[in-house]
Write a protein that holds these residues in place. Structure first.
Motif, short mmCIF file in Angstrom:
data_model
loop_
_atom_site.label_atom_id
_atom_site.label_comp_id
_atom_site.label_asym_id
_atom_site.label_seq_id
_atom_site.Cartn_x
_atom_site.Cartn_y
_atom_site.Cartn_z
N SER A 337 -35.09 -13.33 -20.25
CA SER A 337 -33.88 -13.73 -20.98
C SER A 337 -32.87 -12.59 -20.89
CB SER A 337 -34.18 -14.08 -22.44
OG SER A 337 -34.49 -12.92 -23.18
N HIS A 338 -31.59 -12.96 -21.05
CA HIS A 338 -30.51 -11.99 -20.83
C HIS A 338 -29.47 -12.09 -21.93
CE1 HIS A 338 -32.21 -11.26 -16.84
NE2 HIS A 338 -32.37 -12.57 -16.78
N PRO A 339 -29.79 -11.56 -23.11
CA PRO A 339 -28.83 -11.66 -24.22
C PRO A 339 -27.62 -10.77 -23.95
CG PRO A 339 -30.64 -10.22 -24.81
CD PRO A 339 -31.02 -10.85 -23.50
N PRO A 340 -26.44 -11.24 -24.27
CA PRO A 340 -25.26 -10.36 -24.19
C PRO A 340 -25.31 -9.32 -25.31
CG PRO A 340 -24.64 -12.46 -25.12
CD PRO A 340 -26.08 -12.60 -24.72
N ARG A 341 -24.69 -8.20 -25.06
CA ARG A 341 -24.69 -7.12 -26.04
C ARG A 341 -24.16 -7.59 -27.40
NH1 ARG A 341 -23.03 -0.83 -25.08
NH2 ARG A 341 -23.08 -0.16 -27.27
N SER A 342 -23.15 -8.45 -27.37
CA SER A 342 -22.55 -8.91 -28.62
C SER A 342 -23.54 -9.65 -29.50
CB SER A 342 -21.34 -9.81 -28.33
OG SER A 342 -21.74 -10.97 -27.60
N TRP A 343 -24.52 -10.31 -28.89
CA TRP A 343 -25.53 -11.06 -29.65
C TRP A 343 -26.37 -10.10 -30.49
CZ3 TRP A 343 -25.67 -15.83 -31.02
CH2 TRP A 343 -26.86 -16.48 -31.37
#
Length: 383
Positions: A337-343
């Motif tokens: 999975s590749h969460p964005p930093r903002s998440w």
């Protein structure tokens, strides 16, 4: 806390039984399909089983494992197997590293060497760590809890007691997979003892609340949530089974080493940066050492129990709730999975973010040098 030295001692009878089962595997009839299209490739599995039965040397693997400083700790009524590697440097920093599924404490053998003795790998001895690598309850040599209810939150409580029992009032934490969940729980529940956490995975159930005063989900965040759902639908069958019917799967996998190899081997291929060729990243002996730990300890069923418990106790954060200790995130390109930093920033103080050039879910085995340097860089601020 009681602490006693521990040594692995698998009996000859257990080894003979494993080899007999492997040689007597009843192979499934498979409909013709592209290799790995419908799960574990039959040709790969046959080769793996043949090697495990005829050429893998468990005794050599056991001798190597027993060179690690292993202990059995009695923590709050729970026995915990732990590798406690003292750092080689002027002032080693204490770090607890937690594995996940289908890994084990063995997953960190190369990483722990680099963290405990950095000078041996061309780094500064000032960056040395005291590395504590416990086995999760129900994994390998840590017995399963006597009663239900142990999720990553309760493991975090155990780890604080373990680290304090070892003499560490304040420490750092690192983890991927289930170990990421334990590390987040440590930061959320035990901030007075946890300086910061380093993650190479975001727990799948992590879900920040978005209140009226919060920014709406960005396009990147919406795309991440959709991608996570798509992955769960196509690749998450194992997790759904673990989380809903673990004892059904345990009955089969605890009885068949070939089935165990299929269940776990497919994940090492699918989740790693191996380009479809397992041995580009993991030797047969590495894969089978990890598999053998599950087999000889009969821990496949108890390891899956953690998914059941985590489903009942997911990560949910209230609107405005923050986790105080700073967080570092190492983003490996072939992670699942590749969460964005903002998440992450909706809940965490993200003090360090690294986009890695290569590597996947098993970062400690795949890219120990990259991961070790990222961990060193983050924890320098707490020394």
């Amino acid at each position: 806390m009681n602490l006693s030295p521990f040594e692995i001692a698998v009996t000859d009878e257990a080894i003979d039984d494993l080899q007999r089962r492997l040689r007597n595997t009843r192979w499934a009839w498979l409909t013709p399909a592209d290799a790995w299209q419908q799960g574990t490739d039959g040709a790969w599995l046959r080769a793996c089983v043949e090697y495990w039965a005829e050429r893998f040397d468990w005794r050599a693997a056991q001798r190597a494992l027993n060179r690690l400083p292993q202990f059995m700790a009695e923590v709050n009524g729970q026995r915990v197997h732990v590798v406690h590697r003292r750092g080689v440097g002027p002032k080693p920093y204490p770090l607890v590293i937690t594995h996940g599924w289908p890994g084990s404490f063995f997953e960190f053998h190369a990483l722990a060497e680099r963290l405990a003795n950095p000078a041996a790998f061309g780094a500064s001895p000032d960056d040395a760590f005291d590395v504590v690598t416990p086995s999760l309850p129900g994994f390998a040599f840590s017995p399963a809890p006597a009663a239900p209810g142990t999720s990553v939150f309760q493991v975090a409580d155990l780890w604080v007691a373990l680290m304090r029992g070892l003499g560490y009032e304040r420490f750092g934490a690192q983890g991927g997979d289930l170990g990421a969940g334990v590390s987040v729980a440590l930061a959320a529940r035990h901030a007075p003892h946890v300086d910061g956490i380093h993650l190479n995975f975001l727990p799948s159930s992590f879900e920040p609340a978005i209140g009226p005063g919060d920014a709406p989900m960005s396009e990147a965040e919406q795309a991440f949530v959709r991608a996570k759902a798509d992955w769960a639908a196509l690749e998450g069958g194992y997790a759904h089974m673990h989380a809903t019917k673990p004892q059904t799967a345990a009955a089969a996998l605890n009885d068949s080493p070939a089935g165990l190899a299929a269940w776990i081997g497919e994940k090492f291929r699918a989740w790693s940066d191996c380009g479809g060729e397992l041995e580009r990243r993991f030797s047969k002996d590495e894969l089978l050492t990890n598999l053998s730990l599950y087999w000889f300890t009969q821990s496949i069923g108890t390891s899956m129990q953690m998914y059941w418990e985590n489903r009942l106790q997911p990560f949910r954060f209230a609107a405005g709730e923050r986790v105080a200790p700073p967080v570092a995130f190492a983003h490996f390109p072939h992670e699942i999975s590749h969460p964005p930093r903002s998440w992450l920033e909706r809940v965490f103080n993200v003090a360090q973010w690294t986009d890695m050039p290569r590597g996947g879910h098993f970062a400690a085995m795949e890219e120990p040098d990259l991961l070790a340097e990222d961990i060193r860089r983050f924890f320098r601020r707490f020394r």
